[in-house]
Design a protein around this motif. Sequence first.
Motif, PDB file in Angstrom:
ATOM      1  N   ASP A 107       0.807  -1.227   0.000  1.00  0.00           N
ATOM      2  CA  ASP A 107       0.000   0.000   0.000  1.00  0.00           C
ATOM      3  C   ASP A 107       0.835   1.270   0.000  1.00  0.00           C
ATOM      4  N   GLU A 108       2.166   1.168  -0.007  1.00  0.00           N
ATOM      5  CA  GLU A 108       2.984   2.350  -0.207  1.00  0.00           C
ATOM      6  C   GLU A 108       3.164   2.574  -1.702  1.00  0.00           C
ATOM      7  N   CYS A 109       3.654   3.759  -2.067  1.00  0.00           N
ATOM      8  CA  CYS A 109       3.707   4.136  -3.478  1.00  0.00           C
ATOM      9  C   CYS A 109       5.106   4.533  -3.918  1.00  0.00           C
ATOM     10  N   SER A 110       5.307   4.449  -5.206  1.00  0.00           N
ATOM     11  CA  SER A 110       6.581   4.852  -5.793  1.00  0.00           C
ATOM     12  C   SER A 110       6.328   5.862  -6.892  1.00  0.00           C
ATOM     13  N   SER A 111       7.364   6.649  -7.161  1.00  0.00           N
ATOM     14  CA  SER A 111       7.332   7.503  -8.336  1.00  0.00           C
ATOM     15  C   SER A 111       7.645   6.618  -9.536  1.00  0.00           C
ATOM     16  N   PHE A 112       7.526   7.168 -10.706  1.00  0.00           N
ATOM     17  CA  PHE A 112       7.810   6.376 -11.896  1.00  0.00           C
ATOM     18  C   PHE A 112       8.515   7.254 -12.906  1.00  0.00           C
ATOM     19  N   GLY A 113       9.562   6.721 -13.477  1.00  0.00           N
ATOM     20  CA  GLY A 113      10.291   7.464 -14.496  1.00  0.00           C
ATOM     21  C   GLY A 113      11.124   6.524 -15.322  1.00  0.00           C
ATOM     22  N   THR A 114      11.864   7.057 -16.257  1.00  0.00           N
ATOM     23  CA  THR A 114      12.686   6.224 -17.125  1.00  0.00           C
ATOM     24  C   THR A 114      13.993   5.835 -16.457  1.00  0.00           C
ATOM     25  N   ALA A 115      14.379   6.524 -15.364  1.00  0.00           N
ATOM     26  CA  ALA A 115      15.679   6.252 -14.755  1.00  0.00           C
ATOM     27  C   ALA A 115      15.618   5.955 -13.268  1.00  0.00           C
ATOM     28  N   SER A 116      14.529   6.265 -12.589  1.00  0.00           N
ATOM     29  CA  SER A 116      14.519   6.075 -11.139  1.00  0.00           C
ATOM     30  C   SER A 116      13.129   5.772 -10.609  1.00  0.00           C
ATOM     31  N   PHE A 117      13.124   5.057  -9.470  1.00  0.00           N
ATOM     32  CA  PHE A 117      11.903   4.732  -8.753  1.00  0.00           C
ATOM     33  C   PHE A 117      12.156   5.013  -7.291  1.00  0.00           C
ATOM     34  N   THR A 118      11.374   5.899  -6.708  1.00  0.00           N
ATOM     35  CA  THR A 118      11.580   6.325  -5.329  1.00  0.00           C
ATOM     36  C   THR A 118      10.293   6.198  -4.546  1.00  0.00           C
ATOM     37  N   GLU A 119      10.385   5.789  -3.276  1.00  0.00           N
ATOM     38  CA  GLU A 119       9.194   5.727  -2.431  1.00  0.00           C
ATOM     39  C   GLU A 119       8.714   7.142  -2.134  1.00  0.00           C
ATOM     40  N   VAL A 120       7.431   7.387  -2.395  1.00  0.00           N
ATOM     41  CA  VAL A 120       6.849   8.713  -2.209  1.00  0.00           C
ATOM     42  C   VAL A 120       5.482   8.571  -1.552  1.00  0.00           C
ATOM     43  N   PRO A 121       4.945   9.649  -0.955  1.00  0.00           N
ATOM     44  CA  PRO A 121       3.592   9.578  -0.385  1.00  0.00           C
ATOM     45  C   PRO A 121       2.564   9.276  -1.475  1.00  0.00           C
ATOM     46  N   CYS A 122       1.616   8.402  -1.183  1.00  0.00           N
ATOM     47  CA  CYS A 122       0.610   8.031  -2.181  1.00  0.00           C
ATOM     48  C   CYS A 122      -0.295   9.198  -2.555  1.00  0.00           C
ATOM     49  N   THR A 123      -0.377  10.199  -1.687  1.00  0.00           N
ATOM     50  CA  THR A 123      -1.228  11.357  -1.971  1.00  0.00           C
ATOM     51  C   THR A 123      -0.476  12.448  -2.713  1.00  0.00           C
ATOM     52  N   GLY A 124       0.816  12.259  -2.920  1.00  0.00           N
ATOM     53  CA  GLY A 124       1.616  13.272  -3.588  1.00  0.00           C
ATOM     54  C   GLY A 124       1.482  13.225  -5.091  1.00  0.00           C
ATOM     55  N   GLU A 125       1.857  14.294  -5.735  1.00  0.00           N
ATOM     56  CA  GLU A 125       1.723  14.382  -7.185  1.00  0.00           C
ATOM     57  C   GLU A 125       2.728  13.506  -7.927  1.00  0.00           C
ATOM     58  N   ARG A 126       3.780  13.066  -7.225  1.00  0.00           N
ATOM     59  CA  ARG A 126       4.770  12.207  -7.864  1.00  0.00           C
ATOM     60  C   ARG A 126       4.393  10.732  -7.819  1.00  0.00           C
ATOM     61  N   ALA A 127       3.393  10.382  -7.024  1.00  0.00           N
ATOM     62  CA  ALA A 127       3.008   8.979  -6.889  1.00  0.00           C
ATOM     63  C   ALA A 127       2.456   8.450  -8.215  1.00  0.00           C
ATOM     64  N   ALA A 128       2.958   7.285  -8.629  1.00  0.00           N
ATOM     65  CA  ALA A 128       2.533   6.718  -9.899  1.00  0.00           C
ATOM     66  C   ALA A 128       2.074   5.280  -9.796  1.00  0.00           C
ATOM     67  N   ALA A 129       2.571   4.542  -8.801  1.00  0.00           N
ATOM     68  CA  ALA A 129       2.213   3.125  -8.680  1.00  0.00           C
ATOM     69  C   ALA A 129       2.179   2.734  -7.211  1.00  0.00           C
ATOM     70  N   ARG A 130       1.335   1.754  -6.885  1.00  0.00           N
ATOM     71  CA  ARG A 130       1.160   1.299  -5.507  1.00  0.00           C
ATOM     72  C   ARG A 130       1.640  -0.149  -5.368  1.00  0.00           C
ATOM     73  N   VAL A 131       2.235  -0.465  -4.223  1.00  0.00           N
ATOM     74  CA  VAL A 131       2.681  -1.826  -3.935  1.00  0.00           C
ATOM     75  C   VAL A 131       1.458  -2.665  -3.554  1.00  0.00           C
ATOM     76  N   ILE A 132       1.199  -3.742  -4.302  1.00  0.00           N
ATOM     77  CA  ILE A 132       0.061  -4.597  -3.982  1.00  0.00           C
ATOM     78  C   ILE A 132       0.514  -5.912  -3.340  1.00  0.00           C
ATOM     79  N   ALA A 133       1.798  -6.204  -3.387  1.00  0.00           N
ATOM     80  CA  ALA A 133       2.366  -7.359  -2.681  1.00  0.00           C
ATOM     81  C   ALA A 133       3.861  -7.116  -2.550  1.00  0.00           C
ATOM     82  N   ARG A 134       4.445  -7.616  -1.464  1.00  0.00           N
ATOM     83  CA  ARG A 134       5.879  -7.378  -1.197  1.00  0.00           C
ATOM     84  C   ARG A 134       6.475  -8.632  -0.576  1.00  0.00           C
ATOM     85  N   TYR A 135       7.598  -9.091  -1.117  1.00  0.00           N
ATOM     86  CA  TYR A 135       8.233 -10.315  -0.636  1.00  0.00           C
ATOM     87  C   TYR A 135       9.736 -10.117  -0.522  1.00  0.00           C
TER      88      TYR A 135
END
Length: 213
Positions: free
Chosen positions: A53-81
Motif C-alpha cells: 500500500d505504499e507508493c513509488s514515483s515512476f520514471g525512465t531512470a529512477s523509482f523512489t518511495e513517495v507519499p501516495c497522496t503526492g503528485e509524484r506517486a505513480a504506482a502502488r505496492v500490492i504485494a511485497r516479498y
Amino acid sequence: MRSRRFAGVLVTLAVVLLAAGCRTSSSGAPAGSARSTASPTPSGYGTRFLAVDECSSFGTASFTEVPCTGERAAARVIARYDGAVADGPPCPATTDFVLHIGAQHTAGDRTAGRAGGQAADGTIPQGYACMRDLEPPHPGDPGGGGGPRTIVGDCVYGSGHGQVRETACDGSGKRKPQYRVVRAVTSRDGCPAATDLYVQLGGEHPVGCARRM
C-alpha cells in the motif's frame, strides 16, 4: 505520518518490465525478459521500504518511495516479498510491473528496530515489490499486453523457436495478437479439444489453453 531516516542509502531497483508478458510456448523453452536498473534514494514513509500500500514515483531512470497522496506517486505496492523472484511467491495476476530491490545497508538510524523487512541495523534485504499503476491503462489486466504474468484473457504471438510473447488483444501493440488464452488448467488434458496452443503460465494452474484469433 510515520517517518524514518535514511542517510546515504542507495537501493538498486531492477524493473522486470516483461512488457511482452514473455512466457514459454508448448516447446517449454524459456522466453526472454527486459530489464532496466536504477539507483534511487528511498525517502521513507513507513516501517518497511516499499511495503504493501505504499507508493513509488515512476520514471525512465529512477523509482523512489513517495507519499501516495503526492503528485509524484505513480504506482502502488500490492504485494511485497523478501528474496529473489525465482524463489518466492508469484505476484498477483494483475500486477503491472515488478521492482527488484537489492540488499542494501543504511548508514543511519541503526538503533531503531524495524518491522517487516528492515533489520535493527538499517539493513534492507533483497526483495521485490509487485506494483499496480495508480491510473490506467493497466498492462497487467487481461488482454492489456503486459505485466509479469500471462493470465486468462491475455493474447500472445509466436516469437520464434517455439516461444510466444504477450501483446495487446486490441491490436494496439507492436505485434498483432495471434492467440488468446481462454482457460488455465493443471495439465494439457484439461484444455478444450479446440485448443490450438498451450502456453506455460506458472502458478497453481500452469497450463494456458489458447485459441487462434
